[in-house]
Design an enzyme around this catalytic site. Structure first.
Site, PDB file in Angstrom:
ATOM      1  N   CYS A   1     -27.331  30.200  14.561  1.00 21.80           N
ATOM      2  CA  CYS A   1     -26.378  30.743  15.550  1.00 21.80           C
ATOM      3  C   CYS A   1     -26.467  32.255  15.687  1.00 21.80           C
ATOM      4  CB  CYS A   1     -24.951  30.364  15.185  1.00 21.80           C
ATOM      5  SG  CYS A   1     -24.692  28.601  15.161  1.00 21.80           S
TER       6      CYS A   1
ATOM      7  N   HIS B   1     -20.786  27.836  23.303  1.00 21.66           N
ATOM      8  CA  HIS B   1     -21.576  28.489  22.255  1.00 21.66           C
ATOM      9  C   HIS B   1     -23.033  28.034  22.345  1.00 21.66           C
ATOM     10  CE1 HIS B   1     -23.001  29.863  18.453  1.00 21.66           C
ATOM     11  NE2 HIS B   1     -22.466  28.965  17.658  1.00 21.66           N
TER      12      HIS B   1
ATOM     13  N   CYS C   1     -20.548  33.224  12.213  1.00 21.14           N
ATOM     14  CA  CYS C   1     -21.028  32.381  11.116  1.00 21.14           C
ATOM     15  C   CYS C   1     -22.315  31.686  11.549  1.00 21.14           C
ATOM     16  CB  CYS C   1     -19.976  31.364  10.700  1.00 21.14           C
ATOM     17  SG  CYS C   1     -19.503  30.223  12.009  1.00 21.14           S
TER      18      CYS C   1
HETATM   19  C1  LIG Z   1     -17.006  18.479  19.267  1.00 15.72           C
HETATM   20  C2  LIG Z   1     -18.143  17.838  20.049  1.00 15.72           C
HETATM   21  C3  LIG Z   1     -18.797  16.722  19.234  1.00 15.72           C
HETATM   22  C4  LIG Z   1     -17.537  17.260  21.333  1.00 15.72           C
HETATM   23  O1  LIG Z   1     -18.562  16.795  22.133  1.00 15.72           O
HETATM   24  P1  LIG Z   1     -18.247  15.924  23.415  1.00 15.72           P
HETATM   25  O2  LIG Z   1     -17.578  14.656  23.018  1.00 15.72           O
HETATM   26  O3  LIG Z   1     -19.510  15.838  24.205  1.00 15.72           O
HETATM   27  O4  LIG Z   1     -17.203  16.877  24.164  1.00 15.72           O
HETATM   28  P2  LIG Z   1     -16.476  16.708  25.533  1.00 15.72           P
HETATM   29  O5  LIG Z   1     -16.488  18.019  26.231  1.00 15.72           O
HETATM   30  O6  LIG Z   1     -17.018  15.513  26.282  1.00 15.72           O
HETATM   31  O7  LIG Z   1     -14.987  16.432  25.091  1.00 15.72           O
HETATM   32  C5  LIG Z   1     -14.610  15.198  24.506  1.00 15.72           C
HETATM   33  C6  LIG Z   1     -13.265  14.793  25.101  1.00 15.72           C
HETATM   34  O8  LIG Z   1     -12.316  15.797  24.768  1.00 15.72           O
HETATM   35  C7  LIG Z   1     -11.686  16.259  25.950  1.00 15.72           C
HETATM   36  N1  LIG Z   1     -11.380  17.687  25.772  1.00 15.72           N
HETATM   37  C8  LIG Z   1     -12.206  18.668  25.349  1.00 15.72           C
HETATM   38  N2  LIG Z   1     -11.554  19.831  25.326  1.00 15.72           N
HETATM   39  C9  LIG Z   1     -10.298  19.586  25.736  1.00 15.72           C
HETATM   40  C10 LIG Z   1      -9.158  20.403  25.914  1.00 15.72           C
HETATM   41  N3  LIG Z   1      -9.188  21.710  25.678  1.00 15.72           N
HETATM   42  N4  LIG Z   1      -8.008  19.812  26.336  1.00 15.72           N
HETATM   43  C11 LIG Z   1      -7.966  18.479  26.576  1.00 15.72           C
HETATM   44  N5  LIG Z   1      -9.028  17.653  26.433  1.00 15.72           N
HETATM   45  C12 LIG Z   1     -10.167  18.219  26.014  1.00 15.72           C
HETATM   46  C13 LIG Z   1     -12.704  16.012  27.041  1.00 15.72           C
HETATM   47  O9  LIG Z   1     -12.080  15.923  28.297  1.00 15.72           O
HETATM   48  C14 LIG Z   1     -13.302  14.698  26.623  1.00 15.72           C
HETATM   49  O10 LIG Z   1     -12.442  13.665  27.012  1.00 15.72           O
HETATM   50  P3  LIG Z   1     -13.023  12.213  27.454  1.00 15.72           P
HETATM   51  O11 LIG Z   1     -13.735  11.684  26.247  1.00 15.72           O
HETATM   52  O12 LIG Z   1     -11.800  11.472  27.805  1.00 15.72           O
HETATM   53  O13 LIG Z   1     -13.942  12.513  28.578  1.00 15.72           O
HETATM   54  C15 LIG Z   1     -19.225  18.882  20.431  1.00 15.72           C
HETATM   55  O14 LIG Z   1     -18.701  19.803  21.359  1.00 15.72           O
HETATM   56  C16 LIG Z   1     -19.738  19.620  19.216  1.00 15.72           C
HETATM   57  O15 LIG Z   1     -20.561  19.087  18.475  1.00 15.72           O
HETATM   58  N6  LIG Z   1     -19.276  20.889  19.003  1.00 15.72           N
HETATM   59  C17 LIG Z   1     -19.705  21.681  17.883  1.00 15.72           C
HETATM   60  C18 LIG Z   1     -21.020  22.361  18.232  1.00 15.72           C
HETATM   61  C19 LIG Z   1     -21.600  23.030  17.013  1.00 15.72           C
HETATM   62  O16 LIG Z   1     -21.631  22.507  15.919  1.00 15.72           O
HETATM   63  N7  LIG Z   1     -22.128  24.248  17.219  1.00 15.72           N
HETATM   64  C20 LIG Z   1     -22.638  25.033  16.159  1.00 15.72           C
HETATM   65  C21 LIG Z   1     -21.523  25.715  15.479  1.00 15.72           C
HETATM   66  S1  LIG Z   1     -22.027  26.478  13.997  1.00 15.72           S
END
Ligand SMILES: CC(C)(COP(=O)(O)OP(=O)(O)OC[C@H]1O[C@@H](n2cnc3c(N)ncnc32)[C@H](O)[C@@H]1OP(=O)(O)O)[C@@H](O)C(=O)NCCC(=O)NCCS
Length: 395
Positions: free
Chosen positions: A96, A349, A380
């Site tokens: 990252c 990100h 991080c």
């Molecule tokens: C957390 C994670 C698994 C979610 O992935 P995803 O399921 O594709 O995410 P989505 O954007 O489709 O959101 C999932 C659900 O949450 C809902 N949602 C997301 N943010 C929301 C918010 N702020 N308010 C309300 N609902 C929200 C979406 O609408 C979606 O709903 P649905 O399933 O009914 O369509 C993914 O974003 C992830 O792996 N993040 C971490 C990335 C990471 O590790 N980066 C490196 C860091 S070191």
């Protein structure tokens, strides 16, 4: 041989809009290199005194260096910009913090006198090259990194919640909601306009559009909405959700750095000057805590304290790790110094692009707050690292 360091300044920083990774993303049909080339061309347009031939290296952070992001993308970018063969380039991986490390290497090259004018950026197309794509960890990696959770960043965030039960899911959700609110405000106030270089794109359904605004922010996020989300990294009893984590994104950002004397000779106004940097290593299963030791080291090198930091830009990989950082430094979650324009939970990100994005945000915040003197950019890193850089306002 002892030598005085040259003063290093940031002259400009621009980024693409950040898209959602995947077929619904604005950059689904755009290659990683084509996110970067418009940015470097924009630097020339925005700073007419700068000529491509003045750029002594093109240093790019990129986490997944395969397929379109392989083959030393840092070298390909000036070539694809049609600047000829004379501008060298390289690619750097510190996960990252790859892009922030690119900025850091540019700083040290200029400080040491190795170069006077560099571009340093970061790019990640997580839609085309998902996290961990084509990786082949050493058979002993899991054991030596502390267990399987070290490979899954969401699980490392759950581990921080475990170790610090005082950092609750409600606090993480409240932090995430505040981030979305600040982001919405910043976008509505036009803070992103001068920073984002619009790119012509073709969406998956063939529609053509100008990608000029971030796709990830969710204005109107509510505590109720956040409370109802699944916990994909641990079920039951998880606390990390799509709402209080950063997302999976495509984007790029580039920074123009110069020896201050070079910038002044060209009549280019420095936006901020480099003060100190540090990198730190921690237990990889709680990698999100690492901005704390990295910032402590950087502050010590600078002879400053956290109280001296007027603006703090922390990359919110997860709300809980940002909360940990704030808690350890005795800073309130709603302290106006912290991520005033919002952060990665809302903007997204795109891994290596995020460090330069923090630099771009700090430049903008320094510009509108000339009374602010020092600022911190910190993040991080997977495998248990933190990277922090302290800057001084030139406005
Ligand atoms: C957390 C994670 C698994 C979610 O992935 P995803 O399921 O594709 O995410 P989505 O954007 O489709 O959101 C999932 C659900 O949450 C809902 N949602 C997301 N943010 C929301 C918010 N702020 N308010 C309300 N609902 C929200 C979406 O609408 C979606 O709903 P649905 O399933 O009914 O369509 C993914 O974003 C992830 O792996 N993040 C971490 C990335 C990471 O590790 N980066 C490196 C860091 S070191």
């Amino acid at each position: 041989m002892s030598r005085e360091l040259n003063e290093v300044v940031v002259v400009d920083a621009v980024r693409t809009a950040f898209g959602r990774a995947g077929e619904k993303g604005i950059f689904w049909n755009t290659r990683a290199e084509d996110l970067c080339v418009p940015l470097v061309k924009a630097l020339i347009e925005r700073n007419p005194a700068l000529k491509p031939e003045m750029i002594e290296d093109s240093i790019w952070g990129v986490t997944n260096q395969v397929k379109e992001q392989g083959g030393t993308i840092g070298r390909m970018i000036p070539i694809l910009a049609e600047w000829g063969w004379e501008i060298p380039g390289c690619s750097i991986d510190r996960m990252c913090a790859s892009g922030l490390t690119a900025v850091g290497f540019a700083v040290s090259h200029i400080a040491s006198g190795m170069a006077d004018c560099l571009i340093a950026g970061g790019v990640e197309h997580m839609g085309h090259l998902p996290m961990g794509f084509m990786r082949d960890p050493h058979p002993r990696a899991e054991e030596l990194l502390g267990g399987p959770s070290a490979f899954n960043m969401g699980m490392t965030a759950e581990n921080i919640h475990d170790r610090h039960p005082e950092l609750t899911k409600e606090m993480a959700d409240a932090y995430a909601k505040a981030c979305q609110d600040k982001t919405h405000q910043a976008i509505s106030d036009g803070k992103m306009k001068n920073m984002i270089v619009p790119i012509e794109v073709t969406l998956a359904d063939g529609t053509q559009m100008l990608a000029d605004s971030d796709q990830q922010p969710r204005p109107g996020t509510s505590m109720d909405g956040l409370a109802g989300l699944k916990t994909p990294f641990r079920d039951p009893d998880g606390r990390v959700t799509a709402g209080n984590a950063s997302g999976l994104n495509d984007g790029a950002c580039v920074v123009l750095l110069m020896n201050r004397m070079k910038a002044e000779a060209l009549n280019l106004k420095p936006k901020m000057r480099w003060v100190a940097s540090a990198v730190a290593g921690v237990d990889p299963t709680v990698m999100g805590i690492a901005p704390v030791p990295a910032s402590e080291k950087a502050l010590e090198k600078a002879g400053l304290t956290m109280d001296d930091m007027d603006i703090i830009e922390i990359n919110e990989a997860f709300a809980v790790q940002a909360l940990y950082f704030l808690d350890r430094f005795g800073i309130k979650a709603d302290d106006p110094r912290v991520n005033r324009w919002g952060g990665a939970i809302a903007y997204g990100h795109p891994l290596a692009a995020s460090g330069p994005r923090l630099v771009a945000f700090l430049c903008g915040l320094f510009q509108e707050n000339p009374q602010a003197r020092y600022g911190l950019t910190t993040m991080c890193v997977g495998r248990g690292q933190g990277y922090s850089v302290i800057w001084e306002n030139c406005n």
